[in-house]
Write a protein that holds these residues in place. Structure first.
Motif, PDB file in Angstrom:
ATOM      1  N   GLN A   1      19.251 -14.339  -1.243  1.00  0.00           N
ATOM      2  CA  GLN A   1      19.342 -12.993  -1.642  1.00  0.00           C
ATOM      3  C   GLN A   1      19.075 -12.241  -0.184  1.00  0.00           C
ATOM      4  O   GLN A   1      17.635 -12.103   0.067  1.00  0.00           O
ATOM      5  N   ALA A   2      19.940 -11.621   0.186  1.00  0.00           N
ATOM      6  CA  ALA A   2      19.609 -10.836   1.601  1.00  0.00           C
ATOM      7  C   ALA A   2      20.518  -9.525   1.498  1.00  0.00           C
ATOM      8  O   ALA A   2      21.357  -9.160   0.652  1.00  0.00           O
TER       9      ALA A   2
ATOM     10  N   LYS B   1      23.541  -9.176  -1.102  1.00  0.00           N
ATOM     11  CA  LYS B   1      24.317 -10.211  -1.448  1.00  0.00           C
ATOM     12  C   LYS B   1      23.703 -11.382  -1.583  1.00  0.00           C
ATOM     13  O   LYS B   1      22.466 -11.580  -1.430  1.00  0.00           O
ATOM     14  N   SER B   2      24.248 -12.372  -2.547  1.00  0.00           N
ATOM     15  CA  SER B   2      23.772 -13.648  -2.625  1.00  0.00           C
ATOM     16  C   SER B   2      24.473 -14.541  -1.905  1.00  0.00           C
ATOM     17  O   SER B   2      25.832 -14.637  -1.703  1.00  0.00           O
ATOM     18  N   TYR B   3      23.773 -15.891  -1.494  1.00  0.00           N
ATOM     19  CA  TYR B   3      24.703 -16.697  -0.477  1.00  0.00           C
ATOM     20  C   TYR B   3      24.151 -18.067  -0.946  1.00  0.00           C
ATOM     21  O   TYR B   3      22.781 -18.161  -1.072  1.00  0.00           O
ATOM     22  N   ALA B   4      25.192 -18.750  -1.288  1.00  0.00           N
ATOM     23  CA  ALA B   4      24.728 -20.340  -1.882  1.00  0.00           C
ATOM     24  C   ALA B   4      24.096 -21.119  -0.717  1.00  0.00           C
ATOM     25  O   ALA B   4      24.679 -21.325   0.261  1.00  0.00           O
TER      26      ALA B   4
ATOM     27  N   LEU C   1      14.686 -16.277  -2.339  1.00  0.00           N
ATOM     28  CA  LEU C   1      15.391 -17.419  -2.484  1.00  0.00           C
ATOM     29  C   LEU C   1      15.501 -17.359  -4.154  1.00  0.00           C
ATOM     30  O   LEU C   1      14.529 -17.306  -4.736  1.00  0.00           O
ATOM     31  N   ALA C   2      16.685 -17.632  -4.761  1.00  0.00           N
ATOM     32  CA  ALA C   2      16.845 -17.668  -6.161  1.00  0.00           C
ATOM     33  C   ALA C   2      17.498 -18.687  -6.677  1.00  0.00           C
ATOM     34  O   ALA C   2      18.190 -19.521  -6.109  1.00  0.00           O
TER      35      ALA C   2
END
Length: 321
Positions: A192-193, A200-203, A182-183
């Motif tokens: 972040q996964a 990739k990053s997911y909001a 988690l960022a």
């Protein structure tokens, strides 16, 4: 590694709250003060508010807030006018731990909506390594605390997570990913996964219908190393080199601070201009910096990026191409 060791990284923010480049931020001052206070507590000192206020040249109300609010998740003990760290925690924090905890404490002070319970969880050894911190001001997560808690479980237990993701264009898709971190970056939370091996990053604010499955995955050590080395949520393992030409009115800011990833001063020209290089994963990582410093900065490479920026500005201003 101590019982309370964390894998939490604080990346110094590049811009202040009003989006101006900073030479010294209020968060730097807070984090420094909190680090010094925690070092004293960790060494077993009993601290008094008045003495600390004198030492750091702040008022007593500020120190009282530090001890009672910013450090509330440490469970400080108070006897009379003195504050101490619980005996079982004395000496357990390394210098790196102190810096990380100070970053979290300052984050709580600037973002009251982050609860003490939430930050306290981050100090729990069972959740070690779940969080990266790339900024200082957190968005309101009051509606997403459940999702964040579930994601931390998925990260800690190395379990595949599934969710519906709303893209910026409002289209939705179901995704299944391996969660790593988690960022917190520039005020927003991201997962972040890896998706089919791609990082990739997911909001988090765009994540709905989250499910932590019973299926596990084997974390890739190279992904952990990659995320540890990154200072942005723009994730792309194939970076592009960017070169900027910066005029004197802006040059000093680039000479004093890291304003772009992997920044390097390549050359200083006779007229005071400098050539600055860096590595970017996406054009949107560099364009806001260039826009801010117009007309004192131009993109030399990659080819076409400055022309793209010029076209965007003309369109915005209604100037014929």
């Amino acid at each position: 590694m101590s019982k309370h060791s964390l894998t939490i990284r604080f990346i110094e923010p590049k811009f202040s709250e009003n989006n101006r480049p900073m030479s010294t931020s209020s968060f730097d001052t807070i984090a420094y003060r909190l680090s010094e206070i925690l070092l004293r507590l960790n060494a077993g000192e009993a601290l008094e508010i008045k003495k600390l206020a004198d030492d750091f040249a702040v008022n007593e109300r500020t120190i009282r807030r530090d001890l009672n609010e910013r450090f509330s998740f440490l469970g400080l003990e108070k006897k009379g006018s003195r504050y101490t760290l619980p005996r079982y925690k004395l000496g357990t924090y390394s210098q790196q731990d102190v810096q990380r905890i100070a970053s979290l404490a300052g984050l709580q002070g600037m973002s009251p909506r982050l609860s003490s319970d939430f930050l306290g969880d981050l100090l729990d050894n069972s959740l070690r390594g779940a969080l990266l911190v790339h900024g200082t001001r957190a968005e309101d997560i009051s509606g997403k605390e459940h999702e964040l808690a579930q994601l931390r479980v998925g990260i800690q237990d190395s379990r595949i997570v599934q969710f519906e993701y709303c893209k910026p264009d409002d289209t939705r898709k179901m995704v299944s990913v391996n969660p790593y971190k988690l960022a917190l970056s520039d005020g927003s939370w991201y997962l972040q996964a890896t998706d089919q091996g791609k990082v990739k990053s997911y909001a988090v604010s765009r994540i709905d219908r989250l499910l932590v499955t019973s299926d596990s995955f084997s974390p890739d050590a190279s992904v952990h190393e990659y995320l540890k080395s990154e200072d942005t949520i723009w994730l792309n393992q194939e970076k592009a080199k960017v070169v900027l030409k910066v005029a004197p009115p802006a040059a000093s800011y680039f000479q004093r601070r890291q304003l772009i990833g992997s920044q390097k001063i390549e050359m200083t020209l006779e007229d005071g201009e400098i050539l600055v290089s860096g590595l970017i994963a996406h054009p949107n990582q560099i364009l806001p910096v260039v826009r801010y410093w117009i007309p004192y900065i131009r993109v030399i490479s990659p080819d076409g990026l400055q022309a793209e920026l010029d076209a965007q500005l003309k369109a915005y201003l209604g100037v014929p191409g």
